[in-house]
Design a protein around this motif. Structure first.
Motif, PDB file in Angstrom:
ATOM      1  N   GLY A 194     171.445  80.923  52.117  1.00  0.00           N
ATOM      2  CA  GLY A 194     170.146  80.924  51.455  1.00  0.00           C
ATOM      3  C   GLY A 194     170.212  80.303  50.069  1.00  0.00           C
ATOM      4  O   GLY A 194     169.324  79.553  49.661  1.00  0.00           O
ATOM      5  N   LEU A 195     171.277  80.599  49.344  1.00  0.00           N
ATOM      6  CA  LEU A 195     171.464  80.032  48.008  1.00  0.00           C
ATOM      7  C   LEU A 195     171.645  78.519  48.069  1.00  0.00           C
ATOM      8  O   LEU A 195     171.010  77.777  47.314  1.00  0.00           O
ATOM      9  CB  LEU A 195     172.668  80.674  47.330  1.00  0.00           C
ATOM     10  CG  LEU A 195     173.062  80.116  45.977  1.00  0.00           C
ATOM     11  CD1 LEU A 195     172.026  80.488  44.930  1.00  0.00           C
ATOM     12  CD2 LEU A 195     174.430  80.619  45.576  1.00  0.00           C
ATOM     13  N   VAL A 196     172.496  78.053  48.974  1.00  0.00           N
ATOM     14  CA  VAL A 196     172.767  76.612  49.078  1.00  0.00           C
ATOM     15  C   VAL A 196     171.507  75.862  49.495  1.00  0.00           C
ATOM     16  O   VAL A 196     171.166  74.830  48.900  1.00  0.00           O
ATOM     17  CB  VAL A 196     173.933  76.357  50.061  1.00  0.00           C
ATOM     18  CG1 VAL A 196     174.053  74.884  50.394  1.00  0.00           C
ATOM     19  CG2 VAL A 196     175.225  76.886  49.480  1.00  0.00           C
ATOM     20  N   VAL A 197     170.797  76.364  50.484  1.00  0.00           N
ATOM     21  CA  VAL A 197     169.574  75.693  50.936  1.00  0.00           C
ATOM     22  C   VAL A 197     168.532  75.691  49.819  1.00  0.00           C
ATOM     23  O   VAL A 197     167.853  74.681  49.588  1.00  0.00           O
ATOM     24  CB  VAL A 197     169.027  76.350  52.217  1.00  0.00           C
ATOM     25  CG1 VAL A 197     167.644  75.832  52.558  1.00  0.00           C
ATOM     26  CG2 VAL A 197     169.973  76.099  53.373  1.00  0.00           C
ATOM     27  N   GLY A 198     168.407  76.792  49.103  1.00  0.00           N
ATOM     28  CA  GLY A 198     167.458  76.853  48.000  1.00  0.00           C
ATOM     29  C   GLY A 198     167.780  75.859  46.900  1.00  0.00           C
ATOM     30  O   GLY A 198     166.883  75.196  46.361  1.00  0.00           O
ATOM     31  N   THR A 229     155.623  76.253  48.681  1.00  0.00           N
ATOM     32  CA  THR A 229     155.925  76.739  50.028  1.00  0.00           C
ATOM     33  C   THR A 229     156.954  75.872  50.746  1.00  0.00           C
ATOM     34  O   THR A 229     157.373  76.227  51.844  1.00  0.00           O
ATOM     35  CB  THR A 229     154.645  76.802  50.871  1.00  0.00           C
ATOM     36  OG1 THR A 229     154.059  75.500  50.942  1.00  0.00           O
ATOM     37  CG2 THR A 229     153.655  77.772  50.262  1.00  0.00           C
ATOM     38  N   LEU A 230     157.386  74.765  50.155  1.00  0.00           N
ATOM     39  CA  LEU A 230     158.340  73.870  50.806  1.00  0.00           C
ATOM     40  C   LEU A 230     159.694  74.529  51.014  1.00  0.00           C
ATOM     41  O   LEU A 230     160.426  74.189  51.938  1.00  0.00           O
ATOM     42  CB  LEU A 230     158.505  72.595  49.963  1.00  0.00           C
ATOM     43  CG  LEU A 230     159.458  71.535  50.491  1.00  0.00           C
ATOM     44  CD1 LEU A 230     158.929  70.980  51.808  1.00  0.00           C
ATOM     45  CD2 LEU A 230     159.615  70.420  49.484  1.00  0.00           C
ATOM     46  N   ILE A 290     164.289  79.826  55.864  1.00  0.00           N
ATOM     47  CA  ILE A 290     164.190  80.773  56.983  1.00  0.00           C
ATOM     48  C   ILE A 290     164.946  80.246  58.194  1.00  0.00           C
ATOM     49  O   ILE A 290     165.684  80.995  58.852  1.00  0.00           O
ATOM     50  CB  ILE A 290     162.711  81.053  57.329  1.00  0.00           C
ATOM     51  CG1 ILE A 290     162.078  81.901  56.226  1.00  0.00           C
ATOM     52  CG2 ILE A 290     162.584  81.755  58.675  1.00  0.00           C
ATOM     53  CD1 ILE A 290     160.581  82.065  56.364  1.00  0.00           C
ATOM     54  N   LEU A 291     164.792  78.964  58.500  1.00  0.00           N
ATOM     55  CA  LEU A 291     165.499  78.390  59.646  1.00  0.00           C
ATOM     56  C   LEU A 291     167.009  78.402  59.435  1.00  0.00           C
ATOM     57  O   LEU A 291     167.767  78.746  60.357  1.00  0.00           O
ATOM     58  CB  LEU A 291     165.019  76.955  59.896  1.00  0.00           C
ATOM     59  CG  LEU A 291     163.610  76.806  60.463  1.00  0.00           C
ATOM     60  CD1 LEU A 291     163.233  75.340  60.546  1.00  0.00           C
ATOM     61  CD2 LEU A 291     163.503  77.464  61.813  1.00  0.00           C
ATOM     62  N   ALA A 292     167.461  78.057  58.244  1.00  0.00           N
ATOM     63  CA  ALA A 292     168.904  78.037  57.970  1.00  0.00           C
ATOM     64  C   ALA A 292     169.494  79.442  58.052  1.00  0.00           C
ATOM     65  O   ALA A 292     170.573  79.638  58.623  1.00  0.00           O
ATOM     66  CB  ALA A 292     169.164  77.432  56.594  1.00  0.00           C
ATOM     67  N   ILE A 293     168.805  80.419  57.508  1.00  0.00           N
ATOM     68  CA  ILE A 293     169.305  81.799  57.558  1.00  0.00           C
ATOM     69  C   ILE A 293     169.290  82.313  58.991  1.00  0.00           C
ATOM     70  O   ILE A 293     170.222  83.008  59.426  1.00  0.00           O
ATOM     71  CB  ILE A 293     168.498  82.694  56.608  1.00  0.00           C
ATOM     72  CG1 ILE A 293     168.832  82.332  55.162  1.00  0.00           C
ATOM     73  CG2 ILE A 293     168.777  84.172  56.869  1.00  0.00           C
ATOM     74  CD1 ILE A 293     168.014  83.053  54.126  1.00  0.00           C
TER      75      ILE A 293
END
Length: 88
Positions: free
Chosen positions: A28-32, A48-49, A55-58
């Motif tokens: 979640g941190l890396v994707v964010g 909202t991007l 959500i998909l990555a997690i």
């Protein structure tokens, strides 16, 4: 059961929680950070991007890490049950 044993069980529980939740939190941190960098580079300021890719990555990470997470939680439960059965 002595106070030291109770603290050992609590410490083991906290470490188990960290082991189980760490993969999801790291993804979640890396994707964010990647999406925030993308937004900064392209100057897209859509709030909202971030949500859908995160959500998909997690969710994908959770599916892949589910056996590891289950093994960690099962091992912790086995240790707690052994302590209960042996009385200490």
């Amino acid at each position: 059961m002595t106070g030291a044993q109770v603290l050992d069980v609590a410490q083991d529980g906290i470490w188990t929680l960290i082991y189980v939740s760490a993969p999801l939190m790291i993804v979640g941190l890396v994707v964010g950070v990647v999406i925030a960098l993308f937004q900064a580079l392209t100057q897209i300021q859509e709030m909202t991007l971030v949500f859908v890719p995160k959500i998909l990555a997690i969710f994908i990470t959770m599916l892949l890490m589910l056996p590891f997470m289950g093994a960690q939680l099962s091992g912790y439960m086995d240790r707690v049950v052994d302590l209960i059965i042996t009385g200490g």
